[in-house]
Design a protein around this motif. Structure first.
Motif, PDB file in Angstrom:
ATOM      1  N   ILE A   1       0.593   9.789  -5.291  1.00 23.06           N
ATOM      2  CA  ILE A   1       0.943  11.182  -4.998  1.00 23.06           C
ATOM      3  C   ILE A   1       1.884  11.728  -6.068  1.00 23.06           C
ATOM      4  CG2 ILE A   1       2.122  12.689  -3.370  1.00 23.06           C
ATOM      5  CD1 ILE A   1      -0.572  11.877  -2.395  1.00 23.06           C
ATOM      6  N   ALA A   2       2.862  10.907  -6.490  1.00 19.33           N
ATOM      7  CA  ALA A   2       3.786  11.358  -7.533  1.00 19.33           C
ATOM      8  C   ALA A   2       3.052  11.641  -8.837  1.00 19.33           C
ATOM      9  CB  ALA A   2       4.867  10.296  -7.751  1.00 19.33           C
ATOM     10  N   LEU A   3       2.044  10.816  -9.152  1.00 20.70           N
ATOM     11  CA  LEU A   3       1.260  11.032 -10.362  1.00 20.70           C
ATOM     12  C   LEU A   3       0.456  12.323 -10.268  1.00 20.70           C
ATOM     13  CD1 LEU A   3       0.313   9.889 -13.101  1.00 20.70           C
ATOM     14  CD2 LEU A   3      -1.517   8.704 -11.868  1.00 20.70           C
ATOM     15  N   MET A   4      -0.111  12.593  -9.098  1.00 25.96           N
ATOM     16  CA  MET A   4      -0.873  13.835  -8.912  1.00 25.96           C
ATOM     17  C   MET A   4       0.025  15.056  -9.037  1.00 25.96           C
ATOM     18  SD  MET A   4      -3.574  13.075  -5.838  1.00 25.96           S
ATOM     19  CE  MET A   4      -4.116  14.783  -5.931  1.00 25.96           C
ATOM     20  N   VAL A   5       1.200  14.993  -8.438  1.00 27.68           N
ATOM     21  CA  VAL A   5       2.117  16.130  -8.475  1.00 27.68           C
ATOM     22  C   VAL A   5       2.572  16.403  -9.903  1.00 27.68           C
ATOM     23  CG1 VAL A   5       4.376  16.974  -7.742  1.00 27.68           C
ATOM     24  CG2 VAL A   5       2.870  15.848  -6.099  1.00 27.68           C
ATOM     25  N   SER A   6       2.933  15.353 -10.619  1.00 26.20           N
ATOM     26  CA  SER A   6       3.438  15.540 -11.984  1.00 26.20           C
ATOM     27  C   SER A   6       2.349  16.002 -12.942  1.00 26.20           C
ATOM     28  CB  SER A   6       4.052  14.230 -12.494  1.00 26.20           C
ATOM     29  OG  SER A   6       3.062  13.206 -12.547  1.00 26.20           O
ATOM     30  N   GLY A   7       1.099  15.610 -12.688  1.00 26.87           N
ATOM     31  CA  GLY A   7       0.027  15.949 -13.607  1.00 26.87           C
ATOM     32  C   GLY A   7      -0.703  17.236 -13.304  1.00 26.87           C
ATOM     33  N   SER A   8      -0.517  17.777 -12.101  1.00 27.53           N
ATOM     34  CA  SER A   8      -1.283  18.978 -11.724  1.00 27.53           C
ATOM     35  C   SER A   8      -0.403  19.996 -11.018  1.00 27.53           C
ATOM     36  CB  SER A   8      -2.461  18.571 -10.833  1.00 27.53           C
ATOM     37  OG  SER A   8      -2.003  17.871  -9.689  1.00 27.53           O
ATOM     38  N   ARG A   9       0.830  20.125 -11.437  1.00 28.09           N
ATOM     39  CA  ARG A   9       1.752  21.064 -10.810  1.00 28.09           C
ATOM     40  C   ARG A   9       1.237  22.506 -10.915  1.00 28.09           C
ATOM     41  NH1 ARG A   9       5.516  20.877  -7.147  1.00 28.09           N
ATOM     42  NH2 ARG A   9       6.400  19.021  -8.130  1.00 28.09           N
TER      43      ARG A   9
ATOM     44  N   PHE B   1       0.829  -1.210   0.000  1.00 27.40           N
ATOM     45  CA  PHE B   1       0.000   0.000   0.000  1.00 27.40           C
ATOM     46  C   PHE B   1       0.865   1.264   0.000  1.00 27.40           C
ATOM     47  CE2 PHE B   1      -2.576   3.303   2.020  1.00 27.40           C
ATOM     48  CZ  PHE B   1      -3.721   3.237   1.229  1.00 27.40           C
ATOM     49  N   GLY B   2       1.964   1.236   0.734  1.00 28.13           N
ATOM     50  CA  GLY B   2       2.847   2.402   0.762  1.00 28.13           C
ATOM     51  C   GLY B   2       3.394   2.733  -0.615  1.00 28.13           C
ATOM     52  N   HIS B   3       3.744   1.717  -1.377  1.00 22.53           N
ATOM     53  CA  HIS B   3       4.240   1.933  -2.738  1.00 22.53           C
ATOM     54  C   HIS B   3       3.142   2.503  -3.626  1.00 22.53           C
ATOM     55  CE1 HIS B   3       6.804   1.371  -6.226  1.00 22.53           C
ATOM     56  NE2 HIS B   3       5.867   0.645  -6.814  1.00 22.53           N
ATOM     57  N   TRP B   4       1.920   1.995  -3.476  1.00 26.92           N
ATOM     58  CA  TRP B   4       0.801   2.527  -4.260  1.00 26.92           C
ATOM     59  C   TRP B   4       0.553   3.991  -3.923  1.00 26.92           C
ATOM     60  CZ3 TRP B   4      -2.987  -2.084  -3.022  1.00 26.92           C
ATOM     61  CH2 TRP B   4      -2.530  -3.227  -3.674  1.00 26.92           C
ATOM     62  N   ALA B   5       0.563   4.316  -2.631  1.00 26.11           N
ATOM     63  CA  ALA B   5       0.314   5.691  -2.221  1.00 26.11           C
ATOM     64  C   ALA B   5       1.383   6.634  -2.761  1.00 26.11           C
ATOM     65  CB  ALA B   5       0.251   5.785  -0.692  1.00 26.11           C
ATOM     66  N   GLU B   6       2.623   6.202  -2.718  1.00 28.71           N
ATOM     67  CA  GLU B   6       3.716   7.029  -3.229  1.00 28.71           C
ATOM     68  C   GLU B   6       3.565   7.276  -4.718  1.00 28.71           C
ATOM     69  OE1 GLU B   6       8.625   7.032  -3.342  1.00 28.71           O
ATOM     70  OE2 GLU B   6       7.523   5.433  -2.325  1.00 28.71           O
TER      71      GLU B   6
ATOM     72  N   PRO C   1       1.026  13.923   2.717  1.00 24.99           N
ATOM     73  CA  PRO C   1       0.529  14.288   1.377  1.00 24.99           C
ATOM     74  C   PRO C   1       0.602  15.781   1.105  1.00 24.99           C
ATOM     75  CG  PRO C   1      -1.291  13.725   2.834  1.00 24.99           C
ATOM     76  CD  PRO C   1      -0.039  13.351   3.558  1.00 24.99           C
ATOM     77  N   VAL C   2       0.411  16.625   2.135  1.00 25.95           N
ATOM     78  CA  VAL C   2       0.461  18.063   1.913  1.00 25.95           C
ATOM     79  C   VAL C   2       1.866  18.496   1.516  1.00 25.95           C
ATOM     80  CG1 VAL C   2       0.264  20.304   3.051  1.00 25.95           C
ATOM     81  CG2 VAL C   2      -1.512  18.592   3.371  1.00 25.95           C
ATOM     82  N   VAL C   3       2.881  17.927   2.153  1.00 23.91           N
ATOM     83  CA  VAL C   3       4.261  18.267   1.801  1.00 23.91           C
ATOM     84  C   VAL C   3       4.572  17.817   0.378  1.00 23.91           C
ATOM     85  CG1 VAL C   3       6.672  17.743   2.295  1.00 23.91           C
ATOM     86  CG2 VAL C   3       5.126  18.318   4.156  1.00 23.91           C
ATOM     87  N   MET C   4       4.111  16.633   0.013  1.00 26.97           N
ATOM     88  CA  MET C   4       4.389  16.136  -1.332  1.00 26.97           C
ATOM     89  C   MET C   4       3.653  16.945  -2.398  1.00 26.97           C
ATOM     90  SD  MET C   4       4.509  12.007  -0.799  1.00 26.97           S
ATOM     91  CE  MET C   4       5.200  11.781  -2.428  1.00 26.97           C
ATOM     92  N   LEU C   5       2.458  17.456  -2.053  1.00 27.35           N
ATOM     93  CA  LEU C   5       1.674  18.194  -3.040  1.00 27.35           C
ATOM     94  C   LEU C   5       2.029  19.676  -3.087  1.00 27.35           C
ATOM     95  CD1 LEU C   5      -1.851  16.623  -2.473  1.00 27.35           C
ATOM     96  CD2 LEU C   5      -0.362  16.266  -4.438  1.00 27.35           C
TER      97      LEU C   5
END
Length: 290
Positions: free
Chosen positions: A23-31, A15-20, A149-153
Motif C-alpha cells: 500500500i505504501a508503494l502504491m501511495v508513493s508511486g501514484s499520488r 503478510f501484514g508487513h507485505w500488505a503495508e 486500504p481506502v484510508v491509506m490510498l
C-alpha cells in the motif's frame, strides 16, 4: 517437543508487513493519480448533496409523497410521508440527506460499473470464471476491512466514504445482472438471431428487458448495502447519520445513538420500498395502458 506441537511459534508469514509495504508503494508511486481520481467523485457527490440539502423539508416531503403515490399508490405515499416526517421530527433531516447523497452517489457509480461488468460476465465464460472468485472474496470480506486500504490510498472524508461504499456494494449488481441475463431463455435469443438481430439488438431488445426484475433486485441490494456501508464509513469521518450514531456511542450518549439508529432505519425503509416500487411500476403501467 514444543516446536513440534506448535510450529507457528517459529514459522509465520509476515503478510501484514507485505500488505503495508504494498500500500505504501502504491501511495508513493501514484499520488497524483489518486488525487485526480477523487475529483470527479467529489464533484458528483457535492452536486447531489447540495441538491438534497437545498430542498426545504416541506417541499421534499411533498415531492416524495407524490412520487410514492405515482409508483405504488396511497400506501407507499403514506409510508414515504411518515418516514420523512419522522426524520424531521428527530432533527435528523440534514444528516439523513447527507447519508442519502453518499448512498445515491455510490449507487450511481455502482450501476455505471456493475451493469457493464455483469453483461460482460454473462456473455463470456472466461470472464465469468475470472470474476467469480473476485466477487466471492468481495462479498465475504467484512465491511470494516475495506476501510483500511481506502484510508491509506485516499485519506478520510466523504469522498473516500463514497469510494469504499462502491467497493462494498458493487458485487450484487454484477452478480444479479449476470444471473438475469443467463436466465433468459435460449430459444428466444436464437429466434432473434435467426431473424437477423445483432448481438447488441438481442441484448437491448430481449435480454435486458427480460432480465429487468433480477437486475432491479441487484439494484435494491446495492442500495441497501450502500446505506449500511455509508454508516460504517462514519469511522473515517464520513458525515451523516452514521456520525450521529458514532458520536453518541463515543460519548456514551445512548439517547443520541438511538435517535441516529432510528433515522438510519427510517431512511433504509424509505429507500428500500421506493426502489421496489420502481421495479414494479413499469409492468403495472404497461398493464394499465393495455
Amino acid at each position: 517437543m514444543d516446536q513440534f506441537l506448535n510450529p507457528f511459534d517459529h514459522f509465520t508469514i509476515p503478510f501484514g508487513h507485505w500488505a503495508e509495504n504494498f500500500i505504501a508503494l502504491m501511495v508513493s508511486g501514484s499520488r497524483d493519480t489518486l488525487v485526480a481520481a477523487k475529483l470527479p467523485v467529489q464533484a458528483f457527490l457535492e452536486a447531489i448533496r447540495d441538491l438534497l440539502l437545498s430542498v426545504p423539508p416541506s417541499i421534499g416531503i411533498l415531492v416524495v409523497t407524490a412520487a410514492g403515490y405515482l409508483l405504488g399508490g396511497a400506501r407507499l405515499a403514506a409510508l414515504g410521508f411518515f418516514c420523512l416526517v419522522g426524520i424531521g421530527l428527530l432533527e435528523l433531516w440534514d444528516a439523513a440527506m447527507t447519508t442519502l447523497a453518499i448512498a445515491l452517489a455510490a449507487v450511481a457509480i455502482c450501476v455505471v460499473i456493475g451493469l457493464p461488468l455483469g453483461i460482460l460476465t454473462a456473455r463470456s465464460e472466461t470472464f465469468h470464471r475470472l470474476m467469480r472468485p473476485i466477487l466471492d472474496l468481495m462479498q465475504a470480506t467484512p465491511s470494516f476491512v475495506y476501510l483500511v486500504p481506502v484510508v491509506m490510498l485516499f485519506g478520510i472524508g466523504d469522498v473516500p466514504g463514497v469510494i469504499v461504499t462502491c467497493l462494498f456494494a458493487v458485487a450484487p449488481m454484477i452478480r444479479l445482472t449476470n444471473l438475469g441475463i443467463r436466465q433468459v431463455r435460449a430459444d428466444l435469443v436464437e429466434a432473434a438471431r435467426a431473424f437477423g438481430a445483432s448481438d447488441l439488438r438481442v441484448l437491448y431488445g430481449i435480454q435486458l428487458p427480460i432480465a429487468r426484475p433480477t437486475i432491479l433486485a441487484g439494484l435494491n441490494q446495492t442500495v441497501l448495502m450502500s446505506l449500511s456501508m455509508a454508516v460504517v464509513a462514519s469511522m473515517i469521518s464520513v458525515a451523516g447519520l452514521g456520525r450521529v450514531v458514532l458520536e453518541g456511542i463515543g460519548r456514551l450518549d445512548f439517547g443520541r445513538a438511538t435517535i441516529g439508529g432510528l433515522g438510519i432505519v427510517l431512511t433504509a425503509i424509505l429507500v428500500d420500498r421506493y426502489v421496489q416500487a420502481l421495479g414494479a411500476a413499469r409492468p403495472r403501467l404497461a398493464r394499465g395502458s393495455a
